[in-house]
Write a protein that holds these residues in place. Structure first.
Motif, PDB file in Angstrom:
ATOM      1  N   GLY A   1      40.151  -7.624  73.671  1.00  9.83           N
ATOM      2  CA  GLY A   1      39.225  -8.465  74.429  1.00  9.83           C
ATOM      3  C   GLY A   1      38.060  -7.718  75.053  1.00  9.83           C
ATOM      4  O   GLY A   1      37.283  -8.298  75.805  1.00  9.83           O
TER       5      GLY A   1
ATOM      6  N   HIS B   1      27.215 -16.773  67.533  1.00 13.46           N
ATOM      7  CA  HIS B   1      27.746 -17.355  66.303  1.00 13.46           C
ATOM      8  C   HIS B   1      26.777 -17.293  65.127  1.00 13.46           C
ATOM      9  O   HIS B   1      27.196 -17.017  64.000  1.00 13.46           O
TER      10      HIS B   1
ATOM     11  N   TYR C   1      35.065  -6.935  74.203  1.00 16.98           N
ATOM     12  CA  TYR C   1      34.067  -7.233  73.175  1.00 16.98           C
ATOM     13  C   TYR C   1      32.798  -6.405  73.298  1.00 16.98           C
ATOM     14  O   TYR C   1      32.240  -5.984  72.285  1.00 16.98           O
TER      15      TYR C   1
ATOM     16  N   SER D   1      37.634  -2.258  66.213  1.00 15.23           N
ATOM     17  CA  SER D   1      38.619  -3.318  66.047  1.00 15.23           C
ATOM     18  C   SER D   1      39.639  -3.310  67.185  1.00 15.23           C
ATOM     19  O   SER D   1      40.035  -4.361  67.692  1.00 15.23           O
TER      20      SER D   1
ATOM     21  N   ILE E   1      32.673 -10.273  63.415  1.00 13.73           N
ATOM     22  CA  ILE E   1      33.765 -10.898  64.169  1.00 13.73           C
ATOM     23  C   ILE E   1      33.543 -10.703  65.667  1.00 13.73           C
ATOM     24  O   ILE E   1      33.732 -11.618  66.469  1.00 13.73           O
ATOM     25  N   THR E   2      33.117  -9.497  66.042  1.00 13.77           N
ATOM     26  CA  THR E   2      32.860  -9.199  67.452  1.00 13.77           C
ATOM     27  C   THR E   2      31.706 -10.044  67.983  1.00 13.77           C
ATOM     28  O   THR E   2      31.769 -10.564  69.106  1.00 13.77           O
TER      29      THR E   2
ATOM     30  N   ARG F   1      38.158  -4.787  70.215  1.00 12.74           N
ATOM     31  CA  ARG F   1      37.987  -6.224  70.031  1.00 12.74           C
ATOM     32  C   ARG F   1      39.288  -6.982  70.240  1.00 12.74           C
ATOM     33  O   ARG F   1      39.316  -7.977  70.956  1.00 12.74           O
ATOM     34  N   VAL F   2      40.380  -6.507  69.643  1.00 17.58           N
ATOM     35  CA  VAL F   2      41.646  -7.244  69.784  1.00 17.58           C
ATOM     36  C   VAL F   2      42.168  -7.209  71.217  1.00 17.58           C
ATOM     37  O   VAL F   2      42.959  -8.067  71.597  1.00 17.58           O
TER      38      VAL F   2
ATOM     39  N   TYR G   1      30.893 -12.942  66.965  1.00 15.38           N
ATOM     40  CA  TYR G   1      31.478 -14.267  67.163  1.00 15.38           C
ATOM     41  C   TYR G   1      32.182 -14.333  68.525  1.00 15.38           C
ATOM     42  O   TYR G   1      31.996 -15.281  69.289  1.00 15.38           O
ATOM     43  N   ASN G   2      32.993 -13.319  68.821  1.00 18.13           N
ATOM     44  CA  ASN G   2      33.708 -13.291  70.099  1.00 18.13           C
ATOM     45  C   ASN G   2      32.759 -13.257  71.287  1.00 18.13           C
ATOM     46  O   ASN G   2      33.092 -13.742  72.366  1.00 18.13           O
ATOM     47  N   LEU G   3      31.585 -12.673  71.087  1.00 18.65           N
ATOM     48  CA  LEU G   3      30.580 -12.608  72.146  1.00 18.65           C
ATOM     49  C   LEU G   3      29.741 -13.883  72.236  1.00 18.65           C
ATOM     50  O   LEU G   3      28.819 -13.972  73.042  1.00 18.65           O
ATOM     51  N   GLY G   4      30.050 -14.864  71.391  1.00 20.00           N
ATOM     52  CA  GLY G   4      29.328 -16.131  71.415  1.00 20.00           C
ATOM     53  C   GLY G   4      28.042 -16.128  70.607  1.00 20.00           C
ATOM     54  O   GLY G   4      27.275 -17.085  70.664  1.00 20.00           O
TER      55      GLY G   4
END
Length: 162
Positions: free
Chosen positions: A87, A123, A89, A81, A115-116, A84-85, A118-121
Protein backbone atom coordinates in the motif's frame (compact mmCIF):
# COMPACT_ATOMS: atom_id res chain seq x y z
CA UNK A 1 30.00 -25.81 10.84
CA UNK A 2 29.27 -26.27 7.13
CA UNK A 3 29.90 -23.26 4.91
CA UNK A 4 26.75 -22.05 3.16
CA UNK A 5 26.98 -21.22 -0.55
CA UNK A 6 24.79 -19.21 -2.87
CA UNK A 7 24.61 -22.25 -5.17
CA UNK A 8 23.16 -24.36 -2.35
CA UNK A 9 20.59 -21.70 -1.52
CA UNK A 10 19.59 -21.35 -5.17
CA UNK A 11 19.35 -25.14 -5.55
CA UNK A 12 16.99 -25.31 -2.58
CA UNK A 13 14.90 -22.55 -4.15
CA UNK A 14 14.72 -24.53 -7.41
CA UNK A 15 13.60 -27.60 -5.44
CA UNK A 16 10.78 -25.57 -3.89
CA UNK A 17 12.37 -25.63 -0.43
CA UNK A 18 11.76 -21.93 0.05
CA UNK A 19 12.07 -21.74 3.83
CA UNK A 20 15.38 -23.59 3.81
CA UNK A 21 16.63 -21.44 0.95
CA UNK A 22 15.59 -18.31 2.82
CA UNK A 23 17.47 -19.40 5.94
CA UNK A 24 20.61 -19.93 3.86
CA UNK A 25 20.25 -16.55 2.15
CA UNK A 26 19.84 -14.86 5.53
CA UNK A 27 23.10 -16.44 6.70
CA UNK A 28 24.82 -15.43 3.47
CA UNK A 29 23.49 -11.87 3.70
CA UNK A 30 24.76 -11.53 7.26
CA UNK A 31 28.15 -12.98 6.36
CA UNK A 32 28.43 -10.88 3.16
CA UNK A 33 26.89 -7.48 3.97
CA UNK A 34 28.62 -5.79 1.03
CA UNK A 35 27.65 -8.33 -1.63
CA UNK A 36 24.85 -6.77 -3.70
CA UNK A 37 23.90 -10.03 -5.43
CA UNK A 38 23.49 -11.91 -2.14
CA UNK A 39 21.47 -9.04 -0.68
CA UNK A 40 19.14 -9.06 -3.70
CA UNK A 41 18.76 -12.85 -3.59
CA UNK A 42 17.98 -12.69 0.12
CA UNK A 43 15.28 -10.13 -0.63
CA UNK A 44 13.95 -12.42 -3.34
CA UNK A 45 13.84 -15.32 -0.91
CA UNK A 46 11.58 -13.32 1.40
CA UNK A 47 9.49 -12.20 -1.57
CA UNK A 48 8.94 -15.82 -2.62
CA UNK A 49 7.64 -16.53 0.88
CA UNK A 50 5.15 -13.66 0.56
CA UNK A 51 7.01 -11.52 3.11
CA UNK A 52 7.49 -8.38 1.04
CA UNK A 53 8.05 -6.24 4.14
CA UNK A 54 11.13 -8.31 5.04
CA UNK A 55 12.35 -8.27 1.42
CA UNK A 56 12.43 -4.47 1.07
CA UNK A 57 15.57 -3.71 3.13
CA UNK A 58 17.56 -6.31 1.21
CA UNK A 59 16.44 -4.93 -2.14
CA UNK A 60 17.28 -1.39 -1.05
CA UNK A 61 20.69 -2.48 0.19
CA UNK A 62 21.42 -4.31 -3.07
CA UNK A 63 20.71 -1.10 -5.01
CA UNK A 64 22.83 1.00 -2.66
CA UNK A 65 25.72 -1.47 -3.02
CA UNK A 66 25.77 -0.95 -6.79
CA UNK A 67 23.92 -3.96 -8.18
CA UNK A 68 24.02 -3.90 -11.99
CA UNK A 69 22.52 -5.42 -15.11
CA UNK A 70 19.59 -7.81 -15.17
CA UNK A 71 19.81 -8.30 -11.41
CA UNK A 72 19.32 -4.56 -10.87
CA UNK A 73 16.36 -4.56 -13.23
CA UNK A 74 14.76 -7.43 -11.31
CA UNK A 75 15.33 -5.65 -8.00
CA UNK A 76 13.60 -2.50 -9.25
CA UNK A 77 10.59 -4.56 -10.36
CA UNK A 78 10.48 -6.53 -7.09
CA UNK A 79 11.06 -3.53 -4.82
CA UNK A 80 8.41 -1.46 -6.59
CA UNK A 81 5.99 -4.37 -6.49
CA UNK A 82 6.71 -4.98 -2.80
CA UNK A 83 5.97 -1.38 -1.88
CA UNK A 84 2.80 -1.51 -3.97
CA UNK A 85 1.37 -4.64 -2.35
CA UNK A 86 2.00 -3.07 1.04
CA UNK A 87 0.00 0.00 0.00
CA UNK A 88 3.01 2.34 -0.18
CA UNK A 89 1.98 3.54 -3.64
CA UNK A 90 4.05 6.72 -3.69
CA UNK A 91 7.20 4.79 -2.79
CA UNK A 92 6.33 2.15 -5.38
CA UNK A 93 5.89 4.82 -8.06
CA UNK A 94 9.18 6.44 -7.13
CA UNK A 95 11.10 3.15 -7.30
CA UNK A 96 9.50 2.10 -10.57
CA UNK A 97 10.12 5.52 -12.14
CA UNK A 98 13.77 5.30 -11.12
CA UNK A 99 13.94 1.84 -12.68
CA UNK A 100 12.41 3.20 -15.86
CA UNK A 101 15.09 5.90 -16.10
CA UNK A 102 17.69 3.13 -16.18
CA UNK A 103 15.68 0.53 -18.13
CA UNK A 104 13.20 2.60 -20.18
CA UNK A 105 12.15 -0.25 -22.47
CA UNK A 106 11.44 -2.93 -19.88
CA UNK A 107 7.83 -4.11 -20.20
CA UNK A 108 7.66 -5.51 -16.66
CA UNK A 109 8.61 -2.15 -15.16
CA UNK A 110 5.99 -0.46 -17.34
CA UNK A 111 3.34 -2.99 -16.31
CA UNK A 112 4.04 -2.67 -12.58
CA UNK A 113 4.17 1.10 -12.90
CA UNK A 114 0.78 1.02 -14.67
CA UNK A 115 -0.71 -1.00 -11.81
CA UNK A 116 0.75 1.48 -9.33
CA UNK A 117 -0.68 4.41 -11.29
CA UNK A 118 -4.05 2.72 -11.07
CA UNK A 119 -3.65 2.44 -7.29
CA UNK A 120 -2.80 6.14 -7.18
CA UNK A 121 -6.05 6.95 -9.00
CA UNK A 122 -4.33 7.83 -12.27
CA UNK A 123 -6.55 5.50 -14.27
CA UNK A 124 -6.14 7.06 -17.69
CA UNK A 125 -2.32 7.06 -17.54
CA UNK A 126 -2.40 3.52 -16.12
CA UNK A 127 -4.53 2.17 -18.96
CA UNK A 128 -2.57 4.07 -21.59
CA UNK A 129 0.69 2.63 -20.30
CA UNK A 130 -0.74 -0.89 -20.06
CA UNK A 131 -2.19 -0.76 -23.58
CA UNK A 132 1.14 0.44 -24.91
CA UNK A 133 2.91 -2.37 -23.09
CA UNK A 134 0.41 -4.86 -24.50
CA UNK A 135 0.73 -3.68 -28.09
CA UNK A 136 4.52 -3.46 -27.87
CA UNK A 137 5.02 -6.96 -26.50
CA UNK A 138 2.13 -9.21 -27.46
CA UNK A 139 2.52 -11.88 -30.10
CA UNK A 140 -1.09 -13.01 -29.77
CA UNK A 141 -2.58 -12.87 -33.27
CA UNK A 142 -5.81 -11.28 -32.04
CA UNK A 143 -3.87 -8.47 -30.35
CA UNK A 144 -1.40 -7.98 -33.20
CA UNK A 145 -4.32 -7.77 -35.66
CA UNK A 146 -5.55 -4.72 -33.77
CA UNK A 147 -2.26 -3.37 -32.43
CA UNK A 148 -2.30 -0.24 -34.60
CA UNK A 149 -5.82 0.66 -33.48
CA UNK A 150 -5.05 -0.09 -29.83
CA UNK A 151 -1.87 1.99 -29.96
CA UNK A 152 -3.77 4.84 -31.62
CA UNK A 153 -6.56 4.78 -29.02
CA UNK A 154 -4.06 4.53 -26.17
CA UNK A 155 -2.80 8.01 -27.10
CA UNK A 156 -6.23 9.57 -26.45
CA UNK A 157 -8.60 7.30 -24.54
CA UNK A 158 -11.23 10.00 -24.16
CA UNK A 159 -11.54 11.03 -27.79
CA UNK A 160 -14.95 10.50 -29.36
CA UNK A 161 -15.51 10.60 -33.10
CA UNK A 162 -18.85 11.96 -34.18
Amino acid sequence: MTKVSIQQALALRQEGKLHESNRMFCILAEENPNNAVIQSECGGSFDLLGDERAAIPYYEKAISLGLTGEALLDVYVCLGSSYRVLGAYDKAASVLQKGLTIFPDDPALHAFYAITLYNLGEHKEALTRMLTCLTDTSTDPRITAYSQALAFYAKDLDKVWS
